[in-house]
Design an enzyme around this catalytic site. Sequence first.
Site, PDB file in Angstrom:
ATOM      1  N   ASP A  42      53.430  40.476  41.466  1.00 21.61           N
ATOM      2  CA  ASP A  42      52.361  40.803  42.184  1.00 21.61           C
ATOM      3  C   ASP A  42      51.272  39.656  42.472  1.00 21.61           C
ATOM      4  O   ASP A  42      50.115  39.407  42.000  1.00 21.61           O
ATOM      5  CB  ASP A  42      51.214  41.880  41.351  1.00 21.61           C
ATOM      6  CG  ASP A  42      50.255  42.595  42.211  1.00 21.61           C
ATOM      7  OD1 ASP A  42      50.549  42.658  43.559  1.00 21.61           O
ATOM      8  OD2 ASP A  42      49.283  43.044  41.693  1.00 21.61           O
ATOM      9  N   VAL A  51      39.265  44.457  33.800  1.00 22.36           N
ATOM     10  CA  VAL A  51      39.409  43.373  32.833  1.00 22.36           C
ATOM     11  C   VAL A  51      38.102  42.957  32.629  1.00 22.36           C
ATOM     12  O   VAL A  51      36.867  42.972  33.638  1.00 22.36           O
ATOM     13  CB  VAL A  51      39.799  41.979  33.789  1.00 22.36           C
ATOM     14  CG1 VAL A  51      39.647  40.714  32.700  1.00 22.36           C
ATOM     15  CG2 VAL A  51      41.462  42.090  33.987  1.00 22.36           C
ATOM     16  N   GLY A  59      41.308  46.239  39.411  1.00 26.87           N
ATOM     17  CA  GLY A  59      42.587  46.301  40.498  1.00 26.87           C
ATOM     18  C   GLY A  59      43.315  47.711  40.087  1.00 26.87           C
ATOM     19  O   GLY A  59      42.854  48.822  39.324  1.00 26.87           O
ATOM     20  N   GLY A  60      44.506  47.889  40.541  1.00 27.88           N
ATOM     21  CA  GLY A  60      44.998  49.067  40.706  1.00 27.88           C
ATOM     22  C   GLY A  60      45.763  49.396  39.367  1.00 27.88           C
ATOM     23  O   GLY A  60      46.047  50.386  39.108  1.00 27.88           O
ATOM     24  N   LYS A  73      42.141  43.502  28.970  1.00 28.17           N
ATOM     25  CA  LYS A  73      42.554  44.217  30.330  1.00 28.17           C
ATOM     26  C   LYS A  73      42.811  45.639  29.935  1.00 28.17           C
ATOM     27  O   LYS A  73      43.683  45.781  29.027  1.00 28.17           O
ATOM     28  CB  LYS A  73      43.517  43.526  31.030  1.00 28.17           C
ATOM     29  CG  LYS A  73      44.220  44.651  32.337  1.00 28.17           C
ATOM     30  CD  LYS A  73      45.182  43.899  33.024  1.00 28.17           C
ATOM     31  CE  LYS A  73      45.533  44.880  34.120  1.00 28.17           C
ATOM     32  NZ  LYS A  73      46.503  44.238  34.994  1.00 28.17           N
ATOM     33  N   GLY A 128      44.009  48.230  36.143  1.00 27.92           N
ATOM     34  CA  GLY A 128      43.438  48.334  35.261  1.00 27.92           C
ATOM     35  C   GLY A 128      42.013  47.741  35.529  1.00 27.92           C
ATOM     36  O   GLY A 128      41.784  47.038  36.581  1.00 27.92           O
TER      37      GLY A 128
END
Length: 491
Positions: A137, A23, A18-19, A38, A21
Amino acid sequence: MEQVVAGRFRLGRRLGSGGFGEVWSAYDERLRVEVALKRVRVDPQASDTERDAVLERAEEEARHAARLRDHPNIVTVFDVVADGGTPWLVMRLVQGRTLGQEIREHGPLGPVMARHVAAGVLSALEAAHASDVLHRDVKPANIMVAEDGTVLLVDFGIARGFTLTTQTVLVGTLPYMAPERLNGKDSPAGDLFALGVSLYEATEGISPFARDTPTATMAAVALEEPPPPVRAGPLRGLITALLEKDPAKRPSATAASVLLAEGGRPREPGRAEGEADRGPDRTGAAGPPVVLTRSRMGVVAEYTVTLTKACFWAFGILGALVGLCSDPHTFDFDLPDWAMEVLPHGTRLSNGFSMLFLLGAFGAVFFLPILFFSGLFNADPDVVTIGPDGMTVTRVNWKGQTRQVSDLPWDRIERITVDLVQGHVIARFRGGDQGAEEWRQWDHQYRLEAVDGGHLVYSHRGDGSIAPALLRAPLRRFAGSLYREESDTSS
């Protein structure tokens, strides 16, 4: 060569990104357990001071998440480690799929499953907000449904906005941001708005605010009212309340949980606040749902046998016609003498019987392996889940992935029964045919046919289905007074 993080965690496969990092699955060589790691994104050009600031901020957010580690709907954060100046968060490894993956691959959820998701996320947010922790988020990509059905909120408290110079910036995913967050105002109400957007997307299949450009998306979030949800069923009221532009008018996580328990409907006039509207009178049991399914190989075997029989008779009938039309004096079999002694021949009728057997056996033997491998990919077993909220039917494909087929909440029906003779589950909807038509609009229409006593909502047809006789006990338990034995259907 496998990468080892912090001299301890051996990386496996990447699970997502994602923005903020990536996983990864990983193996903790010290404790000998599997975990999730992560990696927080850090600009390669960042200075040591900036890297230290990022690590310090990651540790702070990990402490927030660790305070909630015992909550069943929150992914546990165990630790934060640094490797080469890059922070890595060590988390519980969850086997399952994100809500975003389910929507993309299998379409919208039915109200029963959506209610289950809403209950899990609301429980997580209620605990977090009580501990003064904001998520910031909430979105389908950060909501997981584990293999055992548990709903989990992931990336909890990690997405606090910061740049590598530690300046606070607008952080999150634009279509899920509350209007006040666009003005830099953070509060628990923002998480509830994001949940409302996520539930809208989960039930309708589309985002209410996503547009082609970031500017258009922000304008939609701030100024536009979303189209009324049409597939959300009893969750319509809850979703509408969560999408209020004014944060003061949005319910808190606790109030939203009460609204969810009331079926998502506004409180009726004259009913005290907190008094639940339970819909039709039902005295069904609470407790964990009952899940009924069949083994894949058993379904494949049934699929193969059924179609192999069909091949035998199709080819056999063709062979019989050839034999009956043959000239008994000139028609002969190119077979060994022992076979000619066993098989009747010499007349049209005997030739017909022999050809029925020969061509039928040839067709069955030839197509048997083809049908077996076809069954491995196409014969999907049903999974029928019956619980306090209703009955859900899903199917499991050869990859182990599930897709929702039908969702029947108890508050949509007046009566449900099982016809053992026909192998049907029949429901009488609230509002009769009109209620059934409304259900058809937001459900996946698994078996909605008008029959005597109501509408057909599940049937023992085809391979992979569950025998309706097995559904009687859990229906009697959870549907309560809504369930009728066959002898009671006339009442």
